[in-house]
Scaffold this motif. Structure first.
Motif, short mmCIF file in Angstrom:
data_model
loop_
_atom_site.label_atom_id
_atom_site.label_comp_id
_atom_site.label_asym_id
_atom_site.label_seq_id
_atom_site.Cartn_x
_atom_site.Cartn_y
_atom_site.Cartn_z
N SER A 158 7.58 3.14 -9.22
CA SER A 158 7.35 4.41 -8.53
C SER A 158 8.53 5.35 -8.75
O SER A 158 8.35 6.56 -8.92
CB SER A 158 7.15 4.19 -7.02
N ALA A 161 -5.16 -3.63 -7.06
CA ALA A 161 -4.57 -3.58 -5.72
C ALA A 161 -5.47 -4.27 -4.71
O ALA A 161 -4.99 -5.04 -3.86
CB ALA A 161 -4.32 -2.13 -5.32
N ARG A 210 2.37 1.64 -3.57
CA ARG A 210 1.30 2.05 -4.49
C ARG A 210 0.95 3.52 -4.27
O ARG A 210 0.68 4.25 -5.22
CB ARG A 210 0.06 1.20 -4.28
N GLU A 233 0.34 -6.83 -11.25
CA GLU A 233 -0.26 -7.38 -10.03
C GLU A 233 -1.20 -8.52 -10.39
O GLU A 233 -1.17 -9.58 -9.76
CB GLU A 233 -1.01 -6.29 -9.25
N PHE A 260 -6.24 0.35 -11.51
CA PHE A 260 -5.09 0.18 -10.62
C PHE A 260 -5.58 -0.16 -9.21
O PHE A 260 -5.08 -1.10 -8.58
CB PHE A 260 -4.28 1.49 -10.63
N GLU A 261 -6.56 0.58 -8.72
CA GLU A 261 -7.08 0.34 -7.37
C GLU A 261 -7.81 -1.00 -7.27
O GLU A 261 -7.73 -1.68 -6.25
CB GLU A 261 -7.96 1.50 -6.93
N VAL A 270 1.54 -1.61 -13.85
CA VAL A 270 1.56 -2.16 -12.49
C VAL A 270 0.27 -2.94 -12.21
O VAL A 270 0.31 -4.01 -11.62
CB VAL A 270 1.81 -1.05 -11.44
N ILE A 283 6.62 -2.59 -7.87
CA ILE A 283 5.90 -1.33 -7.64
C ILE A 283 6.88 -0.24 -7.23
O ILE A 283 6.79 0.90 -7.72
CB ILE A 283 4.78 -1.52 -6.60
N GLN A 292 0.82 -1.20 0.00
CA GLN A 292 0.00 0.00 0.00
C GLN A 292 0.86 1.26 0.00
O GLN A 292 0.55 2.24 -0.69
CB GLN A 292 -0.98 -0.03 1.17
#
Length: 161
Positions: A144, A97, A15, A52, A93-94, A48, A140, A12
């Protein structure tokens, strides 16, 4: 803190760094490729999310699980598709995740699967579910950093510092 809580917190956090890089940007700016690479911020978010999903399919079902996903063209996975919005990309993306986080909570971290056959994997090597999640944290984090460079190039904004 438990191991699962540590894994979730790290996922988290990294991300969050990646999402920070697109905060306040226009649709045009998330598509910019301001460095010599072809990377753009929206494309990194897409990549990403796809990464995932792919590794989570592996964690849950091994190489067969990973192979069951639709094939993603590696080069275009780093781009923003025509018609896609930043809101669309962030929502996907969320969602990816959230799917990962559920698996961190429920899968046996010691379960191992043989890696898919690919030139970049040593034949016959297995990864535990734990190692998959550690690999995702590294992925990730790396992206980033890429995103931070892109954002700083676009408008001087930095994730940290």
């Amino acid at each position: 803190m438990t191991e699962r809580a540590d894994l979730l917190a790290s996922l988290q956090r990294h991300r969050g760094f990646l999402l920070f890089t697109v905060r306040g940007l226009t649709e045009e700016k998330v598509r910019l490729t301001p460095t010599t690479s072809a990377l753009c911020l929206g494309g990194l978010l897409r990549h990403v999310a796809n990464t995932e999903r792919s590794w989570c399919a592996f964690a849950a079902g091994g190489a067969d699980g990973m192979a069951s996903l639709p094939q993603v063209d590696w080069a275009s996975a780093f781009a923003m598709p025509a018609g896609a919005t930043l809101a669309d990309v962030i929502a996907d993306f969320e969602a990816a995740a959230a799917e990962t986080d559920l698996l961190v909570e429920k899968l046996d971290l010691d379960q191992a699967h043989e890696l898919p056959k690919a030139p970049w994997f040593e034949p016959g090597v297995s990864w535990s579910v734990r190692r998959v999640f550690l690999h995702l944290i590294a992925e990730i984090s790396q992206h980033s950093g890429h995103a931070d460079i892109l954002r700083e190039t676009i408008d001087g904004q930095k994730t940290m510092g």
